[in-house]
Design a protein around this motif. Sequence first.
Motif, short mmCIF file in Angstrom:
data_model
loop_
_atom_site.label_atom_id
_atom_site.label_comp_id
_atom_site.label_asym_id
_atom_site.label_seq_id
_atom_site.Cartn_x
_atom_site.Cartn_y
_atom_site.Cartn_z
N LEU A 219 0.80 -1.24 0.00
CA LEU A 219 0.00 0.00 0.00
C LEU A 219 0.82 1.28 0.00
CD1 LEU A 219 -2.71 -0.82 2.70
CD2 LEU A 219 -3.05 -0.63 0.25
N GLY A 220 2.10 1.18 0.28
CA GLY A 220 2.81 2.40 0.66
C GLY A 220 2.44 2.58 2.13
N ALA A 221 3.00 3.54 2.81
CA ALA A 221 2.66 3.62 4.24
C ALA A 221 2.59 5.05 4.74
CB ALA A 221 3.67 2.83 5.04
N GLY A 222 2.42 5.99 3.82
CA GLY A 222 2.35 7.40 4.23
C GLY A 222 1.21 7.65 5.20
N TRP A 223 0.11 6.94 5.01
CA TRP A 223 -1.08 7.11 5.87
C TRP A 223 -0.75 6.79 7.33
CZ3 TRP A 223 -2.43 2.51 8.23
CH2 TRP A 223 -1.90 1.35 7.66
N ALA A 224 0.23 5.91 7.56
CA ALA A 224 0.59 5.54 8.94
C ALA A 224 1.83 6.30 9.41
CB ALA A 224 0.84 4.04 9.02
N ASN A 225 2.76 6.51 8.48
CA ASN A 225 4.02 7.20 8.84
C ASN A 225 3.75 8.58 9.43
OD1 ASN A 225 5.48 5.12 7.76
ND2 ASN A 225 5.98 6.17 5.85
N VAL A 226 2.91 9.35 8.73
CA VAL A 226 2.73 10.76 9.12
C VAL A 226 2.15 10.90 10.53
CG1 VAL A 226 1.64 12.95 8.53
CG2 VAL A 226 2.64 11.55 6.74
N PRO A 227 1.05 10.17 10.87
CA PRO A 227 0.54 10.32 12.25
C PRO A 227 1.56 9.90 13.30
CG PRO A 227 -1.07 9.20 10.87
CD PRO A 227 0.16 9.34 10.05
N VAL A 228 2.33 8.83 13.03
CA VAL A 228 3.30 8.38 14.04
C VAL A 228 4.41 9.43 14.20
CG1 VAL A 228 5.01 6.62 14.62
CG2 VAL A 228 2.79 5.94 13.73
N LEU A 229 4.93 9.90 13.08
CA LEU A 229 6.03 10.88 13.17
C LEU A 229 5.55 12.19 13.78
CD1 LEU A 229 7.72 10.35 9.67
CD2 LEU A 229 8.69 9.74 11.87
N ASN A 230 4.34 12.60 13.40
CA ASN A 230 3.83 13.90 13.82
C ASN A 230 3.19 13.87 15.21
OD1 ASN A 230 1.01 15.90 13.07
ND2 ASN A 230 3.02 16.72 13.42
N LEU A 231 2.19 13.01 15.37
CA LEU A 231 1.41 13.04 16.62
C LEU A 231 2.11 12.31 17.77
CD1 LEU A 231 -2.16 12.47 15.16
CD2 LEU A 231 -1.12 14.62 15.84
N LEU A 232 2.76 11.18 17.44
CA LEU A 232 3.40 10.42 18.53
C LEU A 232 4.81 10.95 18.82
CD1 LEU A 232 3.18 7.88 20.41
CD2 LEU A 232 4.49 6.68 18.67
N MET A 233 5.63 11.05 17.79
CA MET A 233 7.03 11.40 18.02
C MET A 233 7.26 12.91 18.09
SD MET A 233 8.64 8.40 15.61
CE MET A 233 10.36 8.50 16.03
#
Lengths: 318, 182
Positions: A219-233
């Motif tokens: 799928l690619g993974a931008g949909w998951a990468n961005v929330p983790v990098l932005n909201l979590l990290m």
Amino acid sequence: MTKTGKQGVFFVALLLSVVLLAGNGYAGEGLMAADSASSAPWWMWPLLLLVVTFVMGVAAVLGGVGGGVLFVPIISGFFPFHLDFVRGAGLLVALAGALAAGPGLLKMNLASLRLAMPVALIASSFAIIGAMIGLALPTQIVQIALGVTILGICVLMLVAKKSVVPDVPKADNISSVLRIYGVYQEASTGEIIDWKIHRTWQGLVLFIAIGIMAGMFGLGAGWANVPVLNLLMGAPLKISVATSKFLLSITDTSAAWIYLNKGCVIPMMVVPSLIGIMAGSFVGVRLLKVAKPGLVRWIVIGMLGFAGLKALTKGLGF
Amino acid sequence: MPLTRKVKDLLVPIKDYAIVNEDRPLSDAIMALRKVYCQVEIGKCTEAGHRNILVLDSQNKLVGILDFRTMLRVLIPEIAGGVTERLMALGVSAAFAEAGTEELDESLLSFRARVIKNADTKVKQVMLKIRGIIQAEDDLLKALTLMYGNRVTVLPVYKNKELIGVLRESDLFLAVADITTE
């Protein structure tokens, strides 16, 4: 609605009609009766893929979703191609977008190499494992998991918040040791933004799951990468988006090798898909410069949800 | 016969040429070139001057050159850039749009804001490599051959190992044009 908004809706409607045509007219027969699909001229499928992926590229940009996220459920749901080939092509579709953007994002100092490298090491290792799992599991199971994941992405798109510059009171130890921090200039205001991250361990653990899903579903993974990098990290949104895109070029490459090695990458599918989606996304960017997507975004989320349900029912054998 | 003249007869002395350090931002190079290109002292850019700026390293050695086109490619890549730059700019825009964050895409900002941001690029990241040098005692035919063989419009002129000036295509044009008026 503005003229461009109407054009966007038109493109999405065109995408819907073409995939439904493919699904009803060919895919259904193709899956149930091989003779029907094989009686179609050979050039029909590449041509149909080119048209569908072009419209998909426009819809992806206007709808705010990655090309790979749209490609896999729609093509696997409505075309008579085996899921393995679709996932292989989907990875390359996502990879093409990442490779097109990567150099520019690095040059603009928006994609952070220090942030991307540890994450990429984990995500790409587990993307390889995910690809191997995906190819080892029965197709129906993968199809069901894909349906569930796509529906989850829809929910994420509807509820996930974004934080332009998250508040990170103190960098944690691991990010300090790895020197994951940086500075960039906000072009709109000229403001210099100093950023650092926290909750690095938690983020890295989540990237294990992201890597597995990226490799498993193509799928690619931008949909998951961005929330983790932005909201979590706690990385700024601009850095998160740019680093996520750059990250895809590493993660998807690792997984793509597995699909390539297993013979799941067919040029006849990949070439028209890549051309179509890249051309479509470039047209989408032009459209986006003159108008806000508005309604189109909702239609794309609806369409994605429909494709997710289709994948789920297909996997369940309904 | 004008072409019997030497390179040293036509060169522009280095002290009259625009120079910039490789670690400086492009905006410094733009200011320096603008100053020598225009008659800024009278407030109007009416007389064409030098169209290139030399790039020096920290030891004052010549390491590169910048011209108008190269600078404009950096300042407005989506318009003045080649196919690669344009595709790169579109790729970046698509990346932000596909993440649903098109408002963060800098290409949607005002033209002025983008130019100012791009002018922060370091000179050494965008400078052109030096393609060919010539000695002050060489003749103009050699300079012409070198210039057109290497497809450049200026040649740095050295006296042994010391950079003493620049020979421009326009100077060679005038030298050749003199033949027709003799």
